[in-house]
Design a protein around this motif. Sequence first.
Motif, short mmCIF file in Angstrom:
data_model
loop_
_atom_site.label_atom_id
_atom_site.label_comp_id
_atom_site.label_asym_id
_atom_site.label_seq_id
_atom_site.Cartn_x
_atom_site.Cartn_y
_atom_site.Cartn_z
N MET A 158 84.33 126.87 -4.99
CA MET A 158 85.36 127.02 -3.96
C MET A 158 86.40 127.97 -4.53
O MET A 158 87.02 127.72 -5.57
CB MET A 158 85.96 125.67 -3.55
N THR A 159 86.58 129.09 -3.87
CA THR A 159 87.29 130.20 -4.49
C THR A 159 88.79 129.98 -4.65
O THR A 159 89.41 130.64 -5.49
CB THR A 159 87.04 131.50 -3.69
N VAL A 160 89.39 129.07 -3.91
CA VAL A 160 90.82 128.82 -4.05
C VAL A 160 91.18 128.34 -5.45
O VAL A 160 92.29 128.54 -5.94
CB VAL A 160 91.32 127.79 -3.00
N SER A 161 90.22 127.70 -6.13
CA SER A 161 90.50 127.08 -7.43
C SER A 161 90.25 127.99 -8.62
O SER A 161 90.60 127.63 -9.76
CB SER A 161 89.65 125.81 -7.58
N ILE A 162 89.66 129.16 -8.40
CA ILE A 162 89.31 130.05 -9.53
C ILE A 162 90.57 130.42 -10.32
O ILE A 162 91.60 130.76 -9.76
CB ILE A 162 88.62 131.34 -9.01
N ASN A 163 90.45 130.31 -11.65
CA ASN A 163 91.52 130.63 -12.61
C ASN A 163 92.63 129.59 -12.68
O ASN A 163 93.60 129.77 -13.44
CB ASN A 163 92.15 132.01 -12.32
N ARG A 164 92.52 128.51 -11.95
CA ARG A 164 93.51 127.44 -12.07
C ARG A 164 93.19 126.58 -13.30
O ARG A 164 92.03 126.55 -13.75
CB ARG A 164 93.51 126.56 -10.82
N PRO A 165 94.18 125.87 -13.85
CA PRO A 165 93.92 124.99 -15.00
C PRO A 165 92.82 123.98 -14.69
O PRO A 165 92.80 123.39 -13.60
CB PRO A 165 95.27 124.30 -15.22
N ASN A 166 91.91 123.80 -15.63
CA ASN A 166 90.79 122.85 -15.52
C ASN A 166 89.73 123.25 -14.50
O ASN A 166 88.85 122.44 -14.16
CB ASN A 166 91.30 121.43 -15.20
N TYR A 167 89.79 124.49 -14.03
CA TYR A 167 88.77 125.02 -13.14
C TYR A 167 88.15 126.26 -13.77
O TYR A 167 88.65 126.79 -14.76
CB TYR A 167 89.35 125.36 -11.76
N LEU A 168 87.06 126.72 -13.21
CA LEU A 168 86.39 127.89 -13.75
C LEU A 168 87.24 129.14 -13.58
O LEU A 168 87.88 129.34 -12.54
CB LEU A 168 85.05 128.10 -13.05
N SER A 169 87.22 129.98 -14.60
CA SER A 169 87.89 131.27 -14.52
C SER A 169 86.89 132.32 -14.03
O SER A 169 85.67 132.08 -14.01
CB SER A 169 88.42 131.67 -15.89
N GLU A 170 87.42 133.47 -13.63
CA GLU A 170 86.53 134.56 -13.23
C GLU A 170 85.60 134.95 -14.37
O GLU A 170 84.41 135.22 -14.15
CB GLU A 170 87.36 135.78 -12.79
N ALA A 171 86.12 134.98 -15.59
CA ALA A 171 85.30 135.35 -16.75
C ALA A 171 84.17 134.36 -16.98
O ALA A 171 83.04 134.75 -17.30
CB ALA A 171 86.18 135.45 -18.00
N GLU A 172 84.44 133.07 -16.80
CA GLU A 172 83.41 132.05 -16.98
C GLU A 172 82.35 132.14 -15.89
O GLU A 172 81.15 131.98 -16.15
CB GLU A 172 84.06 130.66 -17.00
N ILE A 173 82.78 132.39 -14.67
CA ILE A 173 81.84 132.54 -13.56
C ILE A 173 80.92 133.73 -13.82
O ILE A 173 79.70 133.65 -13.63
CB ILE A 173 82.60 132.72 -12.23
N LYS A 174 81.51 134.83 -14.28
CA LYS A 174 80.71 136.03 -14.60
C LYS A 174 79.74 135.73 -15.74
O LYS A 174 78.56 136.13 -15.68
CB LYS A 174 81.65 137.17 -15.00
N GLU A 175 80.19 135.02 -16.75
CA GLU A 175 79.31 134.71 -17.87
C GLU A 175 78.17 133.78 -17.45
O GLU A 175 77.03 133.94 -17.89
CB GLU A 175 80.11 134.07 -19.01
N LEU A 176 78.47 132.81 -16.61
CA LEU A 176 77.42 131.93 -16.10
C LEU A 176 76.35 132.74 -15.38
O LEU A 176 75.15 132.53 -15.56
CB LEU A 176 78.01 130.88 -15.15
#
Length: 288
Positions: A158-176
């Motif tokens: 759910m894109t609203v949560s990207i980069n928020r504390p305790n949620y996936l960051s853009e970098a982590e999503i890209k790495e996954l």
Amino acid sequence: MKIQGFLGAMALFLMLGCQQKTTTPDSMKTAIPEEEKDTVAILKEPQKEITNDAAAILARKEVPILCYHNIKDFSASAGEMTKTYTVKPAAFAEQMKALSDAGYHSILPDQLYDYLLHNKPLPEKPVMITFDDTRGEQYSIGAAEMKKYNFKGVFFVMTVSINRPNYLSEAEIKELSDSGNAIAAHTWDHHMVTKYSGEDWNTQLVKPKAKLEAIIGKPINYFAYPFGLWNAAAIPEIKKSGYNMAFILSTKRDSLNPLFTVRRMIVSGNWTTERMMQSIEGTFKNAK
């Protein structure tokens, strides 16, 4: 002089031999029987890809699809919702090992799509491991644990949560994504699809797809309904938004649009590993 004459004769013999064409006697040629010529011609033609209709898709054996949310410790006094939607890290690790020991092989949505629609083969004992809601421990614990068994997962973001504390960051999503996992959409802010109207479809379906595509540099073709809830009005909008398949939870599939009501099973934090393995068989009774 005799030696020179002999060598000259040999050279002439070899030269004449090289100029002769090699032919195969008719008696050695294999003739195709008249009754088999049509079969040979068919085999030489490009084979058309099978495209199943809804009834044929529903008739395919279901693949077990697991749905995880939170992977973290919780106390015995935690509420029932927490216990249902949260699996302890030790339990998750045990479950991944149990799947591997039982011979399961993880698959991704592209493989499931080709299996359901085009009858493409799957590995023996396929299972899909999915994660909802973009929690950070899905990367730090979930992906790391799956990697031990060469499992790949599907991360519904759910894109609203990207980069928020305790949620996936853009970098982590890209790495996954870069490491072979699938990234898929789970709306902008987790509102129920059954309540959408007007601009909601663009906000919750189109924009999240575009944002995730910009992050990973790949098409986003799959979608999971928040809370697993769907209605007939949502399916045309999901198709129009460019998704090929959508995932519900373990309720009944739609007879007209089975690709947009693919069933998943929530793995409860109340379960033992043995119960989880038994639930796979119980939920997906005709599982492949």
